[in-house]
Design a protein around this motif. Structure first.
Motif, PDB file in Angstrom:
ATOM      1  N   TYR B  13       0.848  -1.192   0.000  1.00  0.00           N
ATOM      2  CA  TYR B  13       0.000   0.000   0.000  1.00  0.00           C
ATOM      3  C   TYR B  13       0.883   1.241   0.000  1.00  0.00           C
ATOM      4  O   TYR B  13       2.023   1.180   0.481  1.00  0.00           O
ATOM      5  CB  TYR B  13      -0.890   0.021   1.253  1.00  0.00           C
ATOM      6  CG  TYR B  13      -2.112  -0.871   1.166  1.00  0.00           C
ATOM      7  CD1 TYR B  13      -3.245  -0.464   0.477  1.00  0.00           C
ATOM      8  CD2 TYR B  13      -2.128  -2.120   1.784  1.00  0.00           C
ATOM      9  CE1 TYR B  13      -4.365  -1.277   0.405  1.00  0.00           C
ATOM     10  CE2 TYR B  13      -3.247  -2.944   1.716  1.00  0.00           C
ATOM     11  CZ  TYR B  13      -4.359  -2.516   1.024  1.00  0.00           C
ATOM     12  OH  TYR B  13      -5.468  -3.320   0.959  1.00  0.00           O
ATOM     13  N   ASN B  40      -6.776 -11.503  11.416  1.00  0.00           N
ATOM     14  CA  ASN B  40      -6.915 -10.088  11.035  1.00  0.00           C
ATOM     15  C   ASN B  40      -5.582  -9.559  10.544  1.00  0.00           C
ATOM     16  O   ASN B  40      -4.539  -9.826  11.142  1.00  0.00           O
ATOM     17  CB  ASN B  40      -7.371  -9.244  12.227  1.00  0.00           C
ATOM     18  CG  ASN B  40      -8.748  -9.656  12.739  1.00  0.00           C
ATOM     19  OD1 ASN B  40      -9.014  -9.598  13.912  1.00  0.00           O
ATOM     20  ND2 ASN B  40      -9.623 -10.073  11.849  1.00  0.00           N
ATOM     21  N   GLY B  41      -5.636  -8.826   9.434  1.00  0.00           N
ATOM     22  CA  GLY B  41      -4.407  -8.242   8.899  1.00  0.00           C
ATOM     23  C   GLY B  41      -3.587  -9.190   8.049  1.00  0.00           C
ATOM     24  O   GLY B  41      -2.506  -8.841   7.578  1.00  0.00           O
ATOM     25  N   ALA B  42      -4.100 -10.407   7.817  1.00  0.00           N
ATOM     26  CA  ALA B  42      -3.344 -11.386   7.035  1.00  0.00           C
ATOM     27  C   ALA B  42      -3.229 -10.984   5.570  1.00  0.00           C
ATOM     28  O   ALA B  42      -2.306 -11.396   4.870  1.00  0.00           O
ATOM     29  CB  ALA B  42      -4.005 -12.751   7.140  1.00  0.00           C
ATOM     30  N   GLY B  43      -4.189 -10.189   5.093  1.00  0.00           N
ATOM     31  CA  GLY B  43      -4.168  -9.778   3.690  1.00  0.00           C
ATOM     32  C   GLY B  43      -5.346 -10.300   2.881  1.00  0.00           C
ATOM     33  O   GLY B  43      -5.348 -10.207   1.648  1.00  0.00           O
ATOM     34  N   LYS B  44      -6.370 -10.801   3.560  1.00  0.00           N
ATOM     35  CA  LYS B  44      -7.529 -11.345   2.850  1.00  0.00           C
ATOM     36  C   LYS B  44      -8.208 -10.285   1.984  1.00  0.00           C
ATOM     37  O   LYS B  44      -8.458 -10.506   0.804  1.00  0.00           O
ATOM     38  CB  LYS B  44      -8.557 -11.910   3.847  1.00  0.00           C
ATOM     39  CG  LYS B  44      -8.009 -12.976   4.765  1.00  0.00           C
ATOM     40  CD  LYS B  44      -9.070 -13.524   5.700  1.00  0.00           C
ATOM     41  CE  LYS B  44      -9.606 -12.530   6.732  1.00  0.00           C
ATOM     42  NZ  LYS B  44      -8.595 -12.018   7.673  1.00  0.00           N
ATOM     43  N   SER B  45      -8.480  -9.134   2.609  1.00  0.00           N
ATOM     44  CA  SER B  45      -9.155  -8.077   1.837  1.00  0.00           C
ATOM     45  C   SER B  45      -8.264  -7.588   0.711  1.00  0.00           C
ATOM     46  O   SER B  45      -8.745  -7.318  -0.398  1.00  0.00           O
ATOM     47  CB  SER B  45      -9.510  -6.904   2.748  1.00  0.00           C
ATOM     48  OG  SER B  45     -10.414  -7.328   3.727  1.00  0.00           O
ATOM     49  N   THR B  46      -6.985  -7.472   0.981  1.00  0.00           N
ATOM     50  CA  THR B  46      -6.069  -7.012  -0.063  1.00  0.00           C
ATOM     51  C   THR B  46      -6.062  -7.985  -1.240  1.00  0.00           C
ATOM     52  O   THR B  46      -6.059  -7.571  -2.401  1.00  0.00           O
ATOM     53  CB  THR B  46      -4.650  -6.852   0.524  1.00  0.00           C
ATOM     54  OG1 THR B  46      -4.735  -6.098   1.745  1.00  0.00           O
ATOM     55  CG2 THR B  46      -3.740  -6.137  -0.449  1.00  0.00           C
ATOM     56  N   GLN B  91     -15.910  -5.876   2.363  1.00  0.00           N
ATOM     57  CA  GLN B  91     -15.999  -6.357   3.738  1.00  0.00           C
ATOM     58  C   GLN B  91     -16.984  -5.537   4.573  1.00  0.00           C
ATOM     59  O   GLN B  91     -17.748  -6.076   5.342  1.00  0.00           O
ATOM     60  CB  GLN B  91     -14.609  -6.300   4.384  1.00  0.00           C
ATOM     61  CG  GLN B  91     -14.598  -6.739   5.835  1.00  0.00           C
ATOM     62  CD  GLN B  91     -13.193  -6.929   6.367  1.00  0.00           C
ATOM     63  OE1 GLN B  91     -12.226  -6.622   5.681  1.00  0.00           O
ATOM     64  NE2 GLN B  91     -13.070  -7.439   7.558  1.00  0.00           N
TER      65      GLN B  91
ATOM     66  N   THR C 140     -12.272  -4.331  11.295  1.00  0.00           N
ATOM     67  CA  THR C 140     -12.123  -5.131  12.504  1.00  0.00           C
ATOM     68  C   THR C 140     -11.506  -4.312  13.643  1.00  0.00           C
ATOM     69  O   THR C 140     -11.956  -4.364  14.775  1.00  0.00           O
ATOM     70  CB  THR C 140     -11.263  -6.377  12.228  1.00  0.00           C
ATOM     71  OG1 THR C 140     -10.226  -6.035  11.324  1.00  0.00           O
ATOM     72  CG2 THR C 140     -12.078  -7.472  11.632  1.00  0.00           C
TER      73      THR C 140
END
Ligand SMILES: Nc1ncnc2c1ncn2[C@@H]1O[C@H](COP(=O)(O)OP(=O)(O)OP(=O)(O)O)[C@@H](O)[C@H]1O
Ligand SMILES: Nc1ncnc2c1ncn2[C@@H]1O[C@H](COP(=O)(O)OP(=O)(O)OP(=O)(O)O)[C@@H](O)[C@H]1O
Ligand SMILES: [Mg+2]
Ligand SMILES: [Mg+2]
Lengths: 257, 280, 265
Positions: B13, B40-46, B91, C140
């Motif tokens: 990003y 959370n923050g693993a990169g799923k949304s990315t 999301q 989240t």
């Protein structure tokens, strides 16, 4: 609070049945003479505007806007112009160091009549026209969709801001901010509201941009629309009449001056 | 045949130091239903944004490697062409309303208007899609006056109705009631069987195990595991890295140490757990 | 502090009857989970507890306060409410200001504010994000900020509306820990959730709502064992409860301990 974030009142009145472009023509047929024709015309244009409110059956909602928005604005403008415009000789009375002249009051009256006609006729358009229909009708007629979207969102800014403000106030009160108990508190409550309101609205614009992008909004394919927005012969005739009236009033001005 | 193909994808990003995705290689076949799991923050949304073209077209930053969908490459295509093939449900279910529409029905039709679907077909498709997600009775309501789960259903339906070749769903059931969640998984399963390709970020392990063909486990921007749901979701590796696992798996793991679970394979669905525990 | 609701009805301006006769008492220090299908009226119900909504008919009292007679700001000293949608709740420019907003309004001393804010930030693992704008966080983390900003108010009653959505195992454990801490301090906690396993593991009393009414209200084992009735409000029993049923256990089980105990004998 406006739950739907638009001014639209779903009713079935003659005005509601008109094509959006016809109503848009009406708006300009009121505004142009008020601004460009003889000064005497401007207050007179208020009459057809008020008639339209009744034809559209939206008296109650219009009254709300009138008292909450239109009247406060024009009273304020009338006061400012009457007092501070440095024109005219005929002093009516004095306010501190300032002379309030007849001429300044006349000018102020003309200005507020024009503003009244402009804001009210737009209000009638918004109260009786489904924003989506306005958008699809305009794009069908060849207006670029981005442009139409900008118009629609601009027209919805007020109700949207209102809803957003309401949300923020609810959030702040839920965490103990006293916004109600005294007059001072009520006025003071505006301060913590402004920042979040401006910032939140900006964020909303960006979020909305991405959401409509995902729904193909900028697609270059020819668009279709869910609603068939009728454009009858009556609509066409009315538009011609409005156009003729505008030309007449402007012509009158040139001819008379 | 692979319809989605990511090769050596790394993405950062703007104004960040570490990449949100690192060296991702992912091929998804046509009609496959792939679930993406991760903390959370693993990169799923990315990852969802990347497949759907919002990275790099909307979110700028540094993208290397290639992203292909249906033979086209994302960096050289424009976003408005891309979204015709790839639909994305975001999301956050609360901010996906177009703002141009007055009723739920119109809101769902919005996308179809934009891509030029004829009016008669549009109505049929909107009605069908609303039936699938159980919101037919909300058709005339304002999209602003809905409960959380209802809003999410509207957002999901608005994308489903466009019938993209590839459907990317970022936690599409997070606000939904339990049986509604299961039904939506079922609907998506059916769509995959009819040939739609689905990539779905989700935490709900039990339903992933029941409905998805394959699971990709993401951790700190890298693919940690990629395989059959049962194998991935019961792996010991996930346990230490903060992934969610089903109660069946965790209770069987405890039971195993006490000799109350005798099978080699740990269970991830109700059926597997019931069978395994019946042994003892 | 008691919450008493008698024959509460609520109709939205658009005519939707969201609550159709709710009567309920919640004792001080109780931990209550509320479940039920989308649109059942859960959010509408709890928005009455801090006065954000006023009954169309019926009455809600918080301790000795009738919510119709007290402002939302006043009720905030008794009821903290974490919104379902964090975007509707957060408005400050950084996390620290956001979390301190509530306690400042409630008139605590500055040391108290300081310690409550720090504790709330620590419990939600936000201590390293104090300067961040909440809008720059993922949904989240925004939810975690929303939770922190309410628990920092240290109110006798705390309401969570879908606290675990989208959270990973570690964050869910943190939220469970917050709830446990509140329980130990004798606070009343009311939590709306679709995560039935979370509900089963953290709440002793469960209320199931459907179409504006209360369908079931009782101990977690009692309520969560009634598969058929729950199904009418689109709720499945917890995973282990279903498994226990499948294995024909005599008792309803909810937690891993209960399950393993039942399995042994
Ligand atoms: N717009 C952004 N700008 C900068 N960094 C971002 C942005 N969005 C996400 N990130 C960062 O990228 C990483 C991956 O985030 P991402 O949102 O993809 O994770 P996720 O797996 O979807 O998490 P969650 O379960 O919380 O939704 C995180 O470290 C996050 O902080
Ligand atoms: N602002 C509003 N205006 C009008 N109707 C509303 C509004 N908010 C909710 N409703 C309606 O009231 C009913 C109850 O909604 P509520 O939000 O209380 O449901 P909920 O049980 O919290 O659902 P969810 O699990 O989806 O969050 C629904 O039918 C919903 O559509
Ligand atoms: Mg995400
Ligand atoms: Mg709700």
């Amino acid at each position: 609070m406006s739950l739907n974030r638009s001014f639209f009142v779903p009713l079935d009145s003659p005005l509601h049945r008109l094509n959006p472009l016809t109503k848009l023509t009406f708006v300009f047929a009121m505004i142009l003479p008020a601004f460009l024709s003889l000064p005497a015309f401007a207050p007179g244009m208020a009459i057809p505007v008020l008639i339209a409110v009744f034809v559209g059956g939206v008296q109650r909602q219009y009254r709300g806007l009138l008292f909450k928005l239109i009247l406060p604005t024009i009273l304020f403008m009338f006061f400012m112009q009457s007092v501070f415009l440095p024109i005219g000789e005929t002093v009516i009375f004095q306010l501190g160091r300032f002379d309030v002249t007849l001429e300044a009051m006349q000018t102020a009256f003309l200005t507020v009549s024009r503003i009244f006609v402009m804001v009210s006729s737009f209000a009638i358009l918004l109260l009786t026209t489904h924003p989506g229909e306005l958008m699809s009708d305009l794009t069908r007629r060849g207006l670029p969709p981005q442009f139409a979207y900008v118009i629609i969102s601009t027209l919805q800014i007020l109700p949207q801001m209102q809803a957003k403000a309401q949300t923020i106030i609810s959030a702040q009160r839920s965490r103990g901010l006293d916004t109600e108990s005294t007059f001072l508190k009520r006025v003071g409550a505006v301060v913590p509201l402004v920042g979040p309101l401006v910032f939140g609205s900006l964020v909303e614009v960006e979020e909305r941009a991405i959401a409509i992008e995902a729904r193909g909004f900028t697609s270059t394919r020819p668009k279709t629309s869910l609603h068939n927005v009728p454009d009858t012969n009556a609509d066409k005739i009315i538009r011609w009449i409005f156009l003729a009236l505008v030309i007449l009033s402007l012509g009158g001005r040139i001819w008379l001056s | 045949m692979a319809i989605v193909n990511l090769e050596n994808v790394t993405y950062k990003y703007p104004l960040t130091d570490s990449p949100a995705l690192q060296n991702i290689n992912l091929r998804v076949d046509e009609g496959e239903f792939v679930a993406v799991v991760g903390p959370n923050g693993a990169g799923k949304s990315t990852l969802c944004y990347t497949i759907a073209g919002f990275v790099p077209h909307f979110f700028k930053g540094e993208l290397t490697g290639t992203v292909e969908v249906a033979g086209a490459e994302s960096s050289t295509s424009s976003l408005h062409e891309w979204v015709l093939n790839v639909g994305l449900a975001f999301q956050n279910p609360f901010n996906q309303i177009s703002g141009a529409k007055y009723t739920v029905f119109e809101e769902i039709a919005f996308g179809l208007e934009n891509i030029g679907v004829p009016r008669d077909e549009m109505k049929v498709r909107v009605e069908e899609a609303m039936k699938l997600t159980g919101i037919s009775d909300l058709a005339d309501r304002s999209p602003y006056s809905l409960s959380g789960g209802q809003q999410q259903r509207v957002a999901l339906t608005s994308i489903l109705v466009m019938q993209p070749k590839v459907l990317v769903l970022d936690e599409p059931t997070s606000q939904m009631d339990p049986i509604g969640t299961r039904e939506v998984f079922g609907v998506i399963r059916t769509m995959a069987e009819r040939g739609m390709t689905v990539v779905m970020a989700e935490h709900k392990v039990e339903w992933i195990a029941n409905f998805a063909d394959r699971v990709v486990a993401l951790h700190e921007g890298r693919i940690l595991l990629d395989g059959k749901p049962r194998e991935v979701l019961t792996s010991d590796i996930l346990l230490d890295k903060g992934f969610g696992i089903s109660r069946y798996t965790s209770v069987a793991r405890k039971a195993k140490t006490r000799g109350l679970w005798t099978r080699q394979q740990l269970p991830v669905t109700l059926e597997e757990a019931a069978e395994g525990f019946q042994d003892v | 502090m008691n919450i008493t609701i008698s024959n509460l009805h609520f109709t939205y301006p658009n005519g939707v009857q969201a609550l159709r006769g709710i009567s309920l008492t919640i004792e001080p220090g109780e931990q209550v989970g509320i479940v039920g299908q989308n649109g059942a009226g859960k959010t509408t119900l709890v928005r009455h507890f801090n006065g954000l909504l006023q009954p169309t008919s019926g009455m809600v009292t918080i301790g000795d306060w009738d919510t119709r007679k007290y402002s939302v700001a006043k009720l905030a000293s008794r009821v903290g409410y974490v919104f379902q949608n964090p975007d509707e709740q957060l408005f400050s420019r950084d996390v620290k200001t956001e979390v301190a907003f509530g306690p400042r309004n409630l008139g605590y001393s500055s040391e108290q504010i300081q310690s409550q804010v720090n504790e709330a930030l620590a419990m939600t693992e936000l201590s390293d994000k104090t300067e961040t704008n909440p809008y720059d966080l993922s949904p989240t983390w925004r939810k975690m900020v929303a939770i922190a900003s309410v628990i920092a108010m240290d109110t006798p009653i705390v309401i969570f509306d879908e606290p675990t959505t989208g959270q990973d195992a570690a964050n869910i454990a943190r939220i469970a820990n917050v709830i446990k801490t509140l329980r130990e301090r004798g606070r009343t906690v009311i939590t709306i959730t679709h995560d039935i396993d979370f509900c089963a593991e953290n709440f002793e009393r469960v209320i199931a709502m459907s179409q504006g009414r209360i369908l079931l209200d009782g101990s977690a084992n009692e309520v969560l064992g009634q598969e058929d009735i729950l199904a009418t409000t689109y709720v499945d029993p917890p995973q282990l409860t279903r498994l226990g049923k499948r294995l024909r256990f005599k008792k309803t089980v909810r937690t891993e301990e209960e399950f393993l105990a039942a399995l042994r004998g």
